[in-house]
Design an enzyme around this catalytic site. Sequence first.
Site, PDB file in Angstrom:
ATOM      1  CD  GLU A 268      -2.696  -0.992   2.629  1.00  0.00           C
ATOM      2  OE1 GLU A 268      -3.513  -0.060   2.734  1.00  0.00           O
ATOM      3  OE2 GLU A 268      -2.482  -1.829   3.522  1.00  0.00           O
ATOM      4  NE  ARG A 483       3.756  -8.848  10.075  1.00  0.00           N
ATOM      5  CZ  ARG A 483       3.220  -7.693  10.451  1.00  0.00           C
ATOM      6  NH1 ARG A 483       1.949  -7.625  10.776  1.00  0.00           N
ATOM      7  NH2 ARG A 483       3.946  -6.599  10.497  1.00  0.00           N
ATOM      8  CE  LYS A 493       2.278   0.951   5.685  1.00  0.00           C
ATOM      9  NZ  LYS A 493       1.327   0.572   4.640  1.00  0.00           N
TER      10      LYS A 493
END
Length: 773
Positions: A268, A483, A493
């Site tokens: 993104e 992950r 973020k």
Amino acid sequence: MADPLTLFTSIGLSEQKAKETLKNDALCSALKDAITQAQRVLGAAGVDKATGTLLYTMTSRLRDPKRLGFLTDHIAQRKICTELQLAAALEFVKSHPQDPINQQEFESLCGVGVVITPEQIEDKVEKVIKKHKDQLLQERYRFNMGLLMGEARGGLMWADGKMIKNEVDMQVLHLLGPKTEADLEKKPKAQKAKAPDGEVKEELTMNGEIKIEGRSLMDELRGVALNFHKPGENYKTEGYVVTPKTMDLLKQHLEFTGGQIRTRFPPEPNGILHIGHAKAINFNFGYAKANDGICYLRYDDTNPEKEEEKYFTAIKDMVEWLGYKPYEITHASDNFQRLYDLAVDLIRRGHAYVCHQRGEELKGHNPPPSPWRERPAEESLVLFDRMRRGLFAEGEATVRMKIVMEDGKMDPVAYRIKYTAHHRTGDAWCIYPTYDYTHCLCDSIENITHSLCTKEFQARRSSYFWLCNALDVYCPVQWEYGRLNLTYTVVSKRKIIKLVEEGTVRDWDDPRLFTLTALRRRGFPSEAINNFCAKVGVTVAQATMEPHMLESCVRDVLNDHAPRAMAVLEPLKVTIANLPEGIRNDVRVPDFPANEFMGSHVIPFTRTIFIEQSDFREVMEKGYKRLTPDQPVGLRHAGYVISVQKVIKDAQGRAVELEVHCCSSNEAAEKPKAFIHWVSEPQKCEIRLYERLFLHKNPEDPSEVPGGFLSDINPNSLQVIDSALVDISVSKAKVFDKFQFERVGYFALDPDSTADKLVFNRTVTLKEDPGKM
């Protein structure tokens, strides 16, 4: 008939496992049917635990209910009696969805009727041991025993794996005897090969890839392929749903791709990539590269409120910095019209509807079903068109898909209204698709073969397959992996933005963060990050690593590639009294002392030099090996030994200058106990020393940091030294150039540098524990 709980425990399931099964309606129903049918076949003998285990495994993995009776009969009749045979049987029925099944072919490929005797296993293992006997005797228990297992199993496909392993263990023990202490020691790392002239050569693979402990990154990623489906064989993947159109769609897909592996990296564009993304980049691009495939960089730009041009640019820069070149750069927004048309088709087919529940009504664990779920398709189509034309307010209407996901989320949103101009399409759209709707369809449009994503997206796998099949479009396969997380940091973020807003860090590229731009600025080589990702490997389990493991990879690369220079962080002036004024000699310093063939540079040596304050003590202490009034030291690379003649102090009694006498190291009465670094006619610079940003391993864990991550900031995470001195060999350095300042650490030139003032960031110390230096 017994109640389900009693029925399930009667075939060998534990009570806990039986209760878990009862919660899954589909599995519960299938298992009851299988047990009932098996009991009819077996009669009074009943279903024993071994048969029950196979029935449970079969029903939990079978995706085509019409094959339940067929497989149950083979299990009950003892034609399929091992996990290996069952796996082959499930694979066969998955790849042969059409009726009727060829019984002879099925039984042949599943090993029905094949009996492997202990004598056959013993004979096969004996031959394998004999083949590798010399290497076994040389390497003993350090030999890769998996190789023996693999070769033995290769000739005994339907043999019991435990029997093979026991036979291998027994014959190896007979050959080598019990393990000794030497066998238990860790295997030493392979030494780098030396050329005839003594020059150290990098150990390379055939295509120039640096190896990681014997395996290159590409080898690591090729190894992952062993678990993956081949292009066009999507239907062999567990959980993949086969429809009447699947085979035709796969045929068209293969005609378009030519059987080429295709992956994509889909970030993104609303923030900077971090160390976890490095693993995703390496996996997606590296897996494609390792298998002669292609990888797209696809921006998932469906949320115009948070997307900025700087993020698009930074993402592309970081992908290329890690050494990968996208086959093509695409955007989800490239497909806005096609996605809209598919949404219209989805509504028309009765799989989606327009809903008027507000966002707050959709939150929570079990929100009530939408009262508009059974709205007629024609009505939803009219309302969707009105959404498209901007006739509803934001939040007044959404399009939702009729599916319940694995995590219980019901009817995820496919389209929502946002009156925000898009970075690429401007005001052309006021409705935007969600990730749940967009991702799998963009994968389908781009003919992706392997949609690689992190483990948290596993809950979306069924909706991924469902949506493609509901629209009768090519369906790729989603593969999940764990992950990569690091301790002592945050990568969210939202939290990084908070750190920036609070002034805790300067920006996304502050070297104390673990964003990729921050790591580059700090001086981490991209090769080291790739090597770290290769060492972590690709596993299903989430990997939480310590920063020192990444720093170790950094040292390995910089030790071979960062030229040496000398810098003094806390200068102490030294005047060499027995050298005349104005004398200036050139000293040649090797860029890499271990390999002088890799170049050198020249620095001046004059009457005035500077050393580290910590390299002088006025009072001798036990164990201190550097300069004191009673103990001379050597000067690195200069060929001189200096001894103190006079200590000059300031008003506070601190030593501010030394007068020394020097002599050639060949003339010294005895060899000095230490050689220290120094600078002469140096360039002033600023040095920034970085430590961990957070005090605790898990700053986001309330049990560890009750006050929240902002309360856990390390007050000593940045130390700025503005009066450091560095030798002139670095004066022409470019931004991000890396050096080893001898005896001090590894440093990189910061973008804040100017022609008048160089700024260096400490990348890592020379050793993991600076206290051991």
